[in-house]
Design an enzyme around this catalytic site. Sequence first.
Site, PDB file in Angstrom:
ATOM      1  N   LYS A   1       0.728  -1.262  -0.108  1.00 49.47           N
ATOM      2  CA  LYS A   1      -0.145  -0.070  -0.034  1.00 49.47           C
ATOM      3  C   LYS A   1       0.796   1.440   0.107  1.00 49.47           C
ATOM      4  CE  LYS A   1      -3.375   1.579   0.236  1.00 49.47           C
ATOM      5  NZ  LYS A   1      -3.349   3.018  -1.460  1.00 49.47           N
ATOM      6  N   GLN A  38       7.120   4.143   4.057  1.00 48.72           N
ATOM      7  CA  GLN A  38       6.084   3.257   3.599  1.00 48.72           C
ATOM      8  C   GLN A  38       5.660   1.957   4.974  1.00 48.72           C
ATOM      9  OE1 GLN A  38       3.676   5.538   1.499  1.00 48.72           O
ATOM     10  NE2 GLN A  38       2.016   5.528   2.997  1.00 48.72           N
ATOM     11  N   LYS A  89       5.590   3.451   8.499  1.00 55.53           N
ATOM     12  CA  LYS A  89       4.353   4.482   8.425  1.00 55.53           C
ATOM     13  C   LYS A  89       2.856   3.465   8.491  1.00 55.53           C
ATOM     14  CE  LYS A  89       3.963   7.475   5.539  1.00 55.53           C
ATOM     15  NZ  LYS A  89       3.519   8.337   4.055  1.00 55.53           N
ATOM     16  N   LYS A 144       5.408   2.146  -3.336  1.00 53.88           N
ATOM     17  CA  LYS A 144       5.380   2.888  -4.175  1.00 53.88           C
ATOM     18  C   LYS A 144       5.438   2.442  -5.166  1.00 53.88           C
ATOM     19  CE  LYS A 144       4.791   7.309  -2.458  1.00 53.88           C
ATOM     20  NZ  LYS A 144       3.882   7.814  -0.483  1.00 53.88           N
ATOM     21  N   GLY A 151      -2.621   8.383  -4.281  1.00 54.32           N
ATOM     22  CA  GLY A 151      -2.363   9.534  -4.737  1.00 54.32           C
ATOM     23  C   GLY A 151      -0.960   9.900  -3.880  1.00 54.32           C
ATOM     24  N   ASP A 152      -0.090  10.613  -3.889  1.00 57.55           N
ATOM     25  CA  ASP A 152       0.837  11.112  -3.932  1.00 57.55           C
ATOM     26  C   ASP A 152       1.324  12.868  -4.492  1.00 57.55           C
ATOM     27  OD1 ASP A 152       3.419  10.370  -1.381  1.00 57.55           O
ATOM     28  OD2 ASP A 152       4.544  11.405  -3.075  1.00 57.55           O
ATOM     29  N   THR A 193      -4.387  12.863   5.057  1.00 58.80           N
ATOM     30  CA  THR A 193      -3.224  12.963   5.438  1.00 58.80           C
ATOM     31  C   THR A 193      -2.475  15.034   6.329  1.00 58.80           C
ATOM     32  OG1 THR A 193      -2.478  12.064   3.783  1.00 58.80           O
ATOM     33  CG2 THR A 193      -0.348  13.495   4.785  1.00 58.80           C
ATOM     34  N   SER A 224      -6.524   5.323   4.507  1.00 63.90           N
ATOM     35  CA  SER A 224      -6.857   4.623   2.893  1.00 63.90           C
ATOM     36  C   SER A 224      -7.141   3.130   2.714  1.00 63.90           C
ATOM     37  CB  SER A 224      -5.199   5.046   2.207  1.00 63.90           C
ATOM     38  OG  SER A 224      -5.522   5.708   0.840  1.00 63.90           O
TER      39      SER A 224
END
Length: 452
Positions: free
Chosen positions: A96, A117, A120, A132, A171-172, A216, A384
């Site tokens: 993810k 990630q 996190k 990612k 997204g990012d 976020t 998410s």
Amino acid sequence: MTTRSVTRTTLDHLLTEIEHRNPAQPEFLQAAHEVLETLAPVVAARPEYAEPGLIERLVEPERQVLFRVPWQDDKGRVHVNRGFRVEFNSALGPYKGGLRFHPSVNLGVIKFLGFEQIFKNALTGLGIGGGKGGSDFDPHGRSDAEVMRFCQSFMTELHRHIGEHTDVPAGDIGVGGREIGYLFGQYRRITNRWEAGVLTGKGQGWGGSLIRPEATGYGSVLFAAAMLRERGEDLEGQTAVVSGSGNVAIYTIEKLAALGANAVTCSDSSGYVVDEKGVDVELLKQVKEVERGRVDTYAERRGSSARFVPGGSVWDVPADLALPSATQNELDENAAATLVRNGVKAVSEGANMPATPGAVHLLQKAGVAFGPGKAANAGGVAVSALEMAQNHARTSWTAAKVEEELADIMNNIHTTCHETAERYDAPGDYVTGANIAGFERVADAMLAQGVI
Ligand code: GLU
């Protein structure tokens, strides 16, 4: 030699190995150093973590996909970009993590983001692994039709690697609701499946979760509030410097205002805006999200309270709080020294790794509460995961329910980091707390699942 110094030597040896194996990936090496440097006490205390191969496996992605992304611009010219998806660790759940479209993207950048990630996502307490992806494509200045053709070409390859139980992108930087829409459309067309849980950050009405766009930024402010609470303070009346003007910055500014604080800055690559009255978030949304403009336009429209400073550093503006919400390594040692001189109390990382190692060291030495990105900005990926849960149950929750869950998750992350830091003799050190707590969860799952 004590157990701890033997462990230190082993970790140093491992870091040298990692450097040899990953040349020319400075961001990934920075992220790996940052984590491994804090693990000595936990590896010394729990010998099972010193098992040969565990950390070596943790720093090596399970799978890395690199592909060509050809597309045609509005004039019919062909462009060739690079696509990436790094599937780093799936011990806790499907890979993810977001997709970043930005000219600075390369394999090292995606590996650093994927590595962050893992920890996190573990800290959220939810069942999500780490991954990612992205491309060196630059959406700025491109028409909607060009962005659509790019996204369709990108997904034409990516679709074979992802799935709701396999890998779930989102997204990012450079990837928002518009891009997720085009990507989802192409996935659906190629696979002939309505598989809502394959991507998150979808639009309302076709599988998106309320509060995902806000999550976020809101989460980073909630983390700052929790750090302040620990020191007997709250957000009321505090002034904040915020960098960036994308999704994270916008909702950071919005939540600060809602909780009685005042964000006086925003920025982009051309410079920054100082707004004495506090940034007007509705105007910023209009300029950035609707018109896809720059922050100097915000300053022009806002009137006398705001001024645009071309170039320069947003960290020069005095404030009680700093919430870096733009990109990696945007807050260096000099900026940290200025923040400390100006009396900053807390720094909460809305972006991924925005503070350099030197800056983190300096802030912590000065007694500033420092919330590292893998804890402070986990609200986005956490919601998410809630979007995936809603998709799986074919239901949608109210905004109030999602916000309540988000607040609980952020408070739990704060408590976990705080308590873990105390347990390992590093009281108040959220970096150590976040790294060790994230590591423990992933490492335990990896040990239980054998050498794979
Ligand atoms: N790109 C975001 C992050 O850095 C969100 C990832 C997601 O929602 O999967 O955590």
